[in-house]
Design a protein around this motif. Sequence first.
Motif, PDB file in Angstrom:
ATOM      1  N   LEU A  63       0.885   1.121 -10.166  1.00  0.00           N
ATOM      2  CA  LEU A  63       0.982  -0.552 -10.152  1.00  0.00           C
ATOM      3  C   LEU A  63      -0.040  -0.519  -9.106  1.00  0.00           C
ATOM      4  O   LEU A  63      -0.489   0.246  -8.667  1.00  0.00           O
ATOM      5  CB  LEU A  63       2.415  -1.220  -9.974  1.00  0.00           C
ATOM      6  CG  LEU A  63       3.314  -0.364  -8.957  1.00  0.00           C
ATOM      7  CD1 LEU A  63       2.926  -0.236  -7.433  1.00  0.00           C
ATOM      8  CD2 LEU A  63       4.749  -1.083  -8.944  1.00  0.00           C
ATOM      9  N   ASN A  64      -0.161  -1.753  -8.751  1.00  0.00           N
ATOM     10  CA  ASN A  64      -0.960  -2.053  -7.511  1.00  0.00           C
ATOM     11  C   ASN A  64      -0.614  -3.105  -6.315  1.00  0.00           C
ATOM     12  O   ASN A  64      -0.016  -3.879  -6.618  1.00  0.00           O
ATOM     13  CB  ASN A  64      -2.271  -2.643  -7.813  1.00  0.00           C
ATOM     14  CG  ASN A  64      -2.350  -4.163  -8.407  1.00  0.00           C
ATOM     15  OD1 ASN A  64      -2.182  -4.166  -9.582  1.00  0.00           O
ATOM     16  ND2 ASN A  64      -2.711  -4.781  -7.606  1.00  0.00           N
ATOM     17  N   PHE A  80       0.351   7.414   7.084  1.00  0.00           N
ATOM     18  CA  PHE A  80       1.652   7.561   5.992  1.00  0.00           C
ATOM     19  C   PHE A  80       1.031   8.468   4.723  1.00  0.00           C
ATOM     20  O   PHE A  80       1.655   9.218   4.576  1.00  0.00           O
ATOM     21  CB  PHE A  80       2.012   6.208   5.537  1.00  0.00           C
ATOM     22  CG  PHE A  80       3.070   6.171   4.434  1.00  0.00           C
ATOM     23  CD1 PHE A  80       4.456   5.949   4.511  1.00  0.00           C
ATOM     24  CD2 PHE A  80       2.763   6.282   3.119  1.00  0.00           C
ATOM     25  CE1 PHE A  80       5.563   6.087   3.766  1.00  0.00           C
ATOM     26  CE2 PHE A  80       3.743   6.018   1.953  1.00  0.00           C
ATOM     27  CZ  PHE A  80       4.863   6.139   2.548  1.00  0.00           C
ATOM     28  N   ILE A  81       0.018   8.061   4.520  1.00  0.00           N
ATOM     29  CA  ILE A  81      -0.745   8.865   3.383  1.00  0.00           C
ATOM     30  C   ILE A  81      -1.020  10.242   3.722  1.00  0.00           C
ATOM     31  O   ILE A  81      -0.630  11.058   2.936  1.00  0.00           O
ATOM     32  CB  ILE A  81      -2.147   8.211   3.084  1.00  0.00           C
ATOM     33  CG1 ILE A  81      -1.944   6.759   2.696  1.00  0.00           C
ATOM     34  CG2 ILE A  81      -2.952   8.955   1.952  1.00  0.00           C
ATOM     35  CD1 ILE A  81      -0.960   6.727   1.332  1.00  0.00           C
ATOM     36  N   ALA A  94       0.765  -1.314   0.066  1.00  0.00           N
ATOM     37  CA  ALA A  94       0.015  -0.078   0.059  1.00  0.00           C
ATOM     38  C   ALA A  94       0.869   1.310  -0.061  1.00  0.00           C
ATOM     39  O   ALA A  94       0.616   2.416  -0.703  1.00  0.00           O
ATOM     40  CB  ALA A  94      -0.965  -0.175   1.215  1.00  0.00           C
ATOM     41  N   ARG A  95       1.880   1.012   0.688  1.00  0.00           N
ATOM     42  CA  ARG A  95       2.900   2.473   0.857  1.00  0.00           C
ATOM     43  C   ARG A  95       3.737   2.525  -0.304  1.00  0.00           C
ATOM     44  O   ARG A  95       3.781   3.604  -0.943  1.00  0.00           O
ATOM     45  CB  ARG A  95       3.627   2.177   2.060  1.00  0.00           C
ATOM     46  CG  ARG A  95       3.056   2.638   3.575  1.00  0.00           C
ATOM     47  CD  ARG A  95       4.039   2.328   4.709  1.00  0.00           C
ATOM     48  NE  ARG A  95       3.235   2.778   5.694  1.00  0.00           N
ATOM     49  CZ  ARG A  95       2.695   1.832   6.562  1.00  0.00           C
ATOM     50  NH1 ARG A  95       2.491   0.571   6.159  1.00  0.00           N
ATOM     51  NH2 ARG A  95       2.319   2.309   7.919  1.00  0.00           N
ATOM     52  N   VAL A 123      -3.547  -4.134   3.364  1.00  0.00           N
ATOM     53  CA  VAL A 123      -2.133  -3.848   3.824  1.00  0.00           C
ATOM     54  C   VAL A 123      -1.316  -5.059   3.289  1.00  0.00           C
ATOM     55  O   VAL A 123      -0.690  -5.517   4.220  1.00  0.00           O
ATOM     56  CB  VAL A 123      -2.098  -3.451   5.394  1.00  0.00           C
ATOM     57  CG1 VAL A 123      -0.630  -2.624   5.470  1.00  0.00           C
ATOM     58  CG2 VAL A 123      -3.063  -2.433   5.527  1.00  0.00           C
ATOM     59  N   PRO A 124      -1.265  -5.401   2.170  1.00  0.00           N
ATOM     60  CA  PRO A 124      -0.423  -6.765   1.671  1.00  0.00           C
ATOM     61  C   PRO A 124       1.013  -6.503   1.668  1.00  0.00           C
ATOM     62  O   PRO A 124       1.269  -5.201   1.729  1.00  0.00           O
ATOM     63  CB  PRO A 124      -1.059  -7.033   0.289  1.00  0.00           C
ATOM     64  CG  PRO A 124      -1.181  -5.686  -0.323  1.00  0.00           C
ATOM     65  CD  PRO A 124      -1.866  -4.655   0.846  1.00  0.00           C
ATOM     66  N   GLY A 125       1.621  -7.598   1.518  1.00  0.00           N
ATOM     67  CA  GLY A 125       3.167  -7.252   1.415  1.00  0.00           C
ATOM     68  C   GLY A 125       3.807  -7.337   0.240  1.00  0.00           C
ATOM     69  O   GLY A 125       4.980  -7.454   0.205  1.00  0.00           O
ATOM     70  N   GLY A 126       2.873  -7.392  -0.956  1.00  0.00           N
ATOM     71  CA  GLY A 126       3.580  -7.444  -2.290  1.00  0.00           C
ATOM     72  C   GLY A 126       2.922  -6.044  -3.064  1.00  0.00           C
ATOM     73  O   GLY A 126       2.169  -5.744  -2.708  1.00  0.00           O
ATOM     74  N   ILE A 127       3.621  -6.166  -4.167  1.00  0.00           N
ATOM     75  CA  ILE A 127       3.120  -5.271  -5.353  1.00  0.00           C
ATOM     76  C   ILE A 127       2.915  -6.384  -6.673  1.00  0.00           C
ATOM     77  O   ILE A 127       3.653  -7.151  -6.789  1.00  0.00           O
ATOM     78  CB  ILE A 127       3.984  -4.107  -5.781  1.00  0.00           C
ATOM     79  CG1 ILE A 127       5.371  -4.493  -5.884  1.00  0.00           C
ATOM     80  CG2 ILE A 127       3.877  -3.084  -4.479  1.00  0.00           C
ATOM     81  CD1 ILE A 127       6.331  -3.212  -6.337  1.00  0.00           C
TER      82      ILE A 127
END
Length: 347
Positions: free
Chosen positions: A249-250, A313-314, A236-237, A262-266
């Motif tokens: 990207l997502n 963060f956002i 997400a960050r 709040v996943p750990g990958g892109i």
Amino acid sequence: MEAVGSCLTNKYSEGLPGKRYYGGNEHIDELETLCQKRALAAFHLDEQKWGVNVQPLSGSPANFEVYTAILKPHDRIMGLDLPHGGHLSHGFMTPKRRVSGTSIYFESMPYRLDESTGLVDYEMLEKTATLFRPKLIIAGASAYPRDFDYPRMRKIADGVGAFLMMDMAHISGLVAASVVGNPFDYCDIVTTTTHKSLRGPRGGMIFFKKDPVLGIELESAINNAVFPGLQGLDGARVEKILDMASITLNKNSVPGDKSALVPGGIRIGSPAMTTRGFTEKEFIYIAEFIHEGVQLTHEIKQAVTSGSKVQDFIKYVASSDFGFTAQVSDLRKRVEALTTQFPIPGL
């Protein structure tokens, strides 16, 4: 765009070519029949053995149309679990909520990856299928950067009397180019979108074997690599900072995640840039830009003192206190300097 935006969209055309409910569809019939022939030809299919429906608006509707055609409400299905790279339309649900229409109308049991290898755990899939007895097993994924073992999945499906379907939306261009395994050699049904690696206009297709039992008649574009283990960060960050740097990207779940929000990958799709003319050299630059963006995100996260949540963060990134404007701007300028050398087709 000329075809999609034409007067052809202004006419009801319910039904199939030659079997419409409304009159005045002669030209629609011609075009749909032509599209069917071209779809079969693109994947080197014998029209005596395979049929195709080219009417779905996208991939999820195509999948649901398959389910309602061959299943009854509450029949059982198995698809790759969403946190392990599967797609929402393959039956994902949480302990508290049936998230998609698929899990509402059908009973789903996911199969997962072997986290030590990152590959589908076919042994566990076979054991679970033997116990669960699904009527449909779904291959295909939204974020699984490996090929599927179709012979193994065919054997598992046959062992429990299930249909085998492949959702090849993300790799259909690679299938057409014969640079990955061919699902048509083993599957009963194959669905796809037309606008990902196939690089067509937005839409979906359903390929099906002409079998009455069913009841229903390149290489540079390797798609959807998943980058896990982002240095203690989350997708997400990273997504937010890269978006500010003109890289779209997502965020995406990876094995071991506890939250899809709040996943750990892109997840990265390359077909659009391939269409614009990118070669391996340019994709190396893009990988370096992404890596730089991940490192920058890590620095920015360390600077946030108002809280540890993504919302904090956002909020910091959008505030007047944001102290990394120059770094993000510099990355964006270099990204745009590269990408503007490759115009978007049609613009």
